[in-house]
Design a protein around this motif. Structure first.
Motif, PDB file in Angstrom:
ATOM      1  N   PHE A 127      17.240   1.223   4.831  1.00 13.85           N
ATOM      2  CA  PHE A 127      17.927   0.995   6.436  1.00 13.85           C
ATOM      3  C   PHE A 127      16.654   1.129   6.980  1.00 13.85           C
ATOM      4  N   ALA A 128      15.511   1.371   7.541  1.00 17.00           N
ATOM      5  CA  ALA A 128      14.805   1.045   7.922  1.00 17.00           C
ATOM      6  C   ALA A 128      13.211   1.661   7.672  1.00 17.00           C
ATOM      7  N   GLY A 129      11.664   2.094   7.754  1.00 19.06           N
ATOM      8  CA  GLY A 129      10.867   2.177   6.943  1.00 19.06           C
ATOM      9  C   GLY A 129       9.372   1.509   7.356  1.00 19.06           C
ATOM     10  N   LEU A 130       8.616   2.366   7.629  1.00 19.33           N
ATOM     11  CA  LEU A 130       7.484   2.617   8.635  1.00 19.33           C
ATOM     12  C   LEU A 130       6.260   2.890   7.246  1.00 19.33           C
ATOM     13  N   ALA A 131       4.923   1.669   7.342  1.00 20.25           N
ATOM     14  CA  ALA A 131       4.482   1.958   6.944  1.00 20.25           C
ATOM     15  C   ALA A 131       2.803   1.637   8.158  1.00 20.25           C
ATOM     16  N   SER A 132       2.011   1.971   7.102  1.00 19.68           N
ATOM     17  CA  SER A 132       0.585   2.131   7.621  1.00 19.68           C
ATOM     18  C   SER A 132      -0.534   1.069   6.026  1.00 19.68           C
ATOM     19  N   GLN A 133      -0.802  -0.024   6.486  1.00 22.96           N
ATOM     20  CA  GLN A 133      -1.310  -0.731   5.525  1.00 22.96           C
ATOM     21  C   GLN A 133      -2.578  -1.881   5.993  1.00 22.96           C
ATOM     22  N   LYS A 134      -3.276  -2.087   5.220  1.00 24.89           N
ATOM     23  CA  LYS A 134      -4.551  -2.541   5.523  1.00 24.89           C
ATOM     24  C   LYS A 134      -4.749  -2.878   6.529  1.00 24.89           C
ATOM     25  N   ASN A 135      -4.334  -4.109   7.371  1.00 33.06           N
ATOM     26  CA  ASN A 135      -4.528  -4.457   8.615  1.00 33.06           C
ATOM     27  C   ASN A 135      -3.650  -4.401   9.604  1.00 33.06           C
ATOM     28  N   SER A 136      -2.482  -3.426   9.333  1.00 38.67           N
ATOM     29  CA  SER A 136      -1.610  -3.377  10.452  1.00 38.67           C
ATOM     30  C   SER A 136      -0.394  -2.059   9.973  1.00 38.67           C
ATOM     31  N   VAL A 137       0.215  -1.699  11.342  1.00 43.16           N
ATOM     32  CA  VAL A 137       1.338  -0.945  11.112  1.00 43.16           C
ATOM     33  C   VAL A 137       2.267  -1.956  11.207  1.00 43.16           C
ATOM     34  N   MET A 151       0.696  -0.868   0.176  1.00 41.16           N
ATOM     35  CA  MET A 151       0.235  -0.064  -0.104  1.00 41.16           C
ATOM     36  C   MET A 151       0.641   1.439   0.177  1.00 41.16           C
ATOM     37  N   LYS A 152       0.496   2.066  -0.973  1.00 38.88           N
ATOM     38  CA  LYS A 152       1.341   3.395  -0.737  1.00 38.88           C
ATOM     39  C   LYS A 152       1.178   4.212   0.120  1.00 38.88           C
ATOM     40  N   ALA A 153       1.940   5.008   0.419  1.00 34.66           N
ATOM     41  CA  ALA A 153       1.580   6.484   1.389  1.00 34.66           C
ATOM     42  C   ALA A 153       0.536   7.195   0.688  1.00 34.66           C
ATOM     43  N   GLU A 154       0.362   7.792   1.380  1.00 36.26           N
ATOM     44  CA  GLU A 154      -0.429   9.233   1.349  1.00 36.26           C
ATOM     45  C   GLU A 154       0.462  10.209   1.528  1.00 36.26           C
ATOM     46  N   GLY A 155       0.769  11.162   0.405  1.00 37.28           N
ATOM     47  CA  GLY A 155       1.607  12.485   0.826  1.00 37.28           C
ATOM     48  C   GLY A 155       3.229  11.702  -0.127  1.00 37.28           C
ATOM     49  N   THR A 156       3.774  12.908  -0.397  1.00 36.97           N
ATOM     50  CA  THR A 156       5.083  12.872  -0.846  1.00 36.97           C
ATOM     51  C   THR A 156       5.705  13.440   0.130  1.00 36.97           C
ATOM     52  N   THR A 157       6.035  14.520   1.389  1.00 35.02           N
ATOM     53  CA  THR A 157       7.108  14.354   1.953  1.00 35.02           C
ATOM     54  C   THR A 157       6.403  13.614   3.601  1.00 35.02           C
ATOM     55  N   VAL A 158       7.266  13.675   4.648  1.00 35.02           N
ATOM     56  CA  VAL A 158       7.638  12.706   5.733  1.00 35.02           C
ATOM     57  C   VAL A 158       5.716  12.878   6.133  1.00 35.02           C
ATOM     58  N   GLU A 159       5.983  15.005   6.513  1.00 36.26           N
ATOM     59  CA  GLU A 159       4.723  15.859   6.857  1.00 36.26           C
ATOM     60  C   GLU A 159       3.629  15.104   6.243  1.00 36.26           C
ATOM     61  N   GLU A 160       3.781  14.984   5.134  1.00 39.81           N
ATOM     62  CA  GLU A 160       1.994  14.497   4.652  1.00 39.81           C
ATOM     63  C   GLU A 160       1.687  13.224   4.973  1.00 39.81           C
ATOM     64  N   ILE A 161       3.097  12.268   4.508  1.00 39.80           N
ATOM     65  CA  ILE A 161       2.303  11.047   5.210  1.00 39.80           C
ATOM     66  C   ILE A 161       1.725  10.833   7.124  1.00 39.80           C
ATOM     67  N   LEU A 162       2.162  11.496   7.695  1.00 44.70           N
ATOM     68  CA  LEU A 162       2.351  11.023   9.191  1.00 44.70           C
ATOM     69  C   LEU A 162       1.308  12.230   9.380  1.00 44.70           C
ATOM     70  N   LEU A 163       0.896  13.135   8.257  1.00 47.26           N
ATOM     71  CA  LEU A 163      -0.695  13.998   8.876  1.00 47.26           C
ATOM     72  C   LEU A 163      -1.876  12.752   8.212  1.00 47.26           C
ATOM     73  N   ARG A 164      -1.849  12.520   7.261  1.00 48.87           N
ATOM     74  CA  ARG A 164      -2.929  11.489   6.324  1.00 48.87           C
ATOM     75  C   ARG A 164      -3.083  10.058   7.531  1.00 48.87           C
ATOM     76  N   ILE A 165      -2.066   9.325   7.570  1.00 49.78           N
ATOM     77  CA  ILE A 165      -2.671   7.769   8.194  1.00 49.78           C
ATOM     78  C   ILE A 165      -3.625   8.620   9.099  1.00 49.78           C
ATOM     79  N   PRO A 166      -4.474   6.993   8.779  1.00 53.83           N
ATOM     80  CA  PRO A 166      -5.873   7.021   9.642  1.00 53.83           C
ATOM     81  C   PRO A 166      -6.276   7.066  10.774  1.00 53.83           C
ATOM     82  N   ALA A 167      -7.122   7.954  11.512  1.00 49.87           N
ATOM     83  CA  ALA A 167      -6.888   8.532  12.563  1.00 49.87           C
ATOM     84  C   ALA A 167      -7.640   7.337  14.268  1.00 49.87           C
ATOM     85  N   GLU A 168      -7.388   6.063  13.777  1.00 50.13           N
ATOM     86  CA  GLU A 168      -7.498   5.004  14.787  1.00 50.13           C
ATOM     87  C   GLU A 168      -5.841   4.828  14.426  1.00 50.13           C
TER      88      GLU A 168
END
Length: 151
Positions: free
Chosen positions: A70-80, A1-18
């Protein structure tokens, strides 16, 4: 699942509320424990923690225009999902992490080769992730990465 946003800040702002609070705390834990030289950045369209081109101009061998991941972080369908290439590349680091995990989390470790899946936001072992981030310096990662390329 591709992240929503083109900057680190945009991605952090668009993470699902839960998931937003846990995701941001995990990101901050990673950033707070990143060894010198690594940077948070967009990596392969997602949130990554990379060796920037100014420190490693060759970039990632699969796509040299990308900084060395080196590392990454993603909000996927069923998990972080948290990705750490050090545990994928270094059997000793993997063994350490697997042994430490039960000391920090009651839930069974849900892990692939470099991916750790967190389905319950209340049970993310932030302290352990911070410790993991500090286990490998930038130079150790570059040396390990290059040693694997030569094989």
């Amino acid at each position: 699942m591709k992240a929503e946003g083109t900057t680190v800040e945009e991605i952090l702002l668009r993470i699902p509320a839960e998931r937003a609070a846990a995701f941001r705390k995990l990101h901050q834990t990673i950033v707070d424990h990143l060894p010198e030289g690594f940077e948070a950045a967009i990596s392969y369209g997602g949130l990554g923690y990379v060796v920037p081109h100014r420190l490693y101009p060759a970039g990632y061998h699969c796509k040299p225009t990308e900084a060395l991941p080196f590392a990454g972080l993603a909000s996927q369908k069923n998990s972080v999902n948290f990705y750490h290439m050090g545990i994928y590349s270094d059997p000793d680091l993997l063994a350490w992490f697997v042994a430490e995990y039960p000391k920090h989390c009651k839930r069974k470790l849900d892990m692939g080769k470099s991916c750790i899946r967190f389905k319950n936001m209340e049970e993310i072992p932030f302290q352990l992730i911070g410790e993991l981030m500090q286990k490998m310096s930038l130079q150790q990662w570059v040396d390990l990465y290059e040693s694997k390329l030569k094989k």
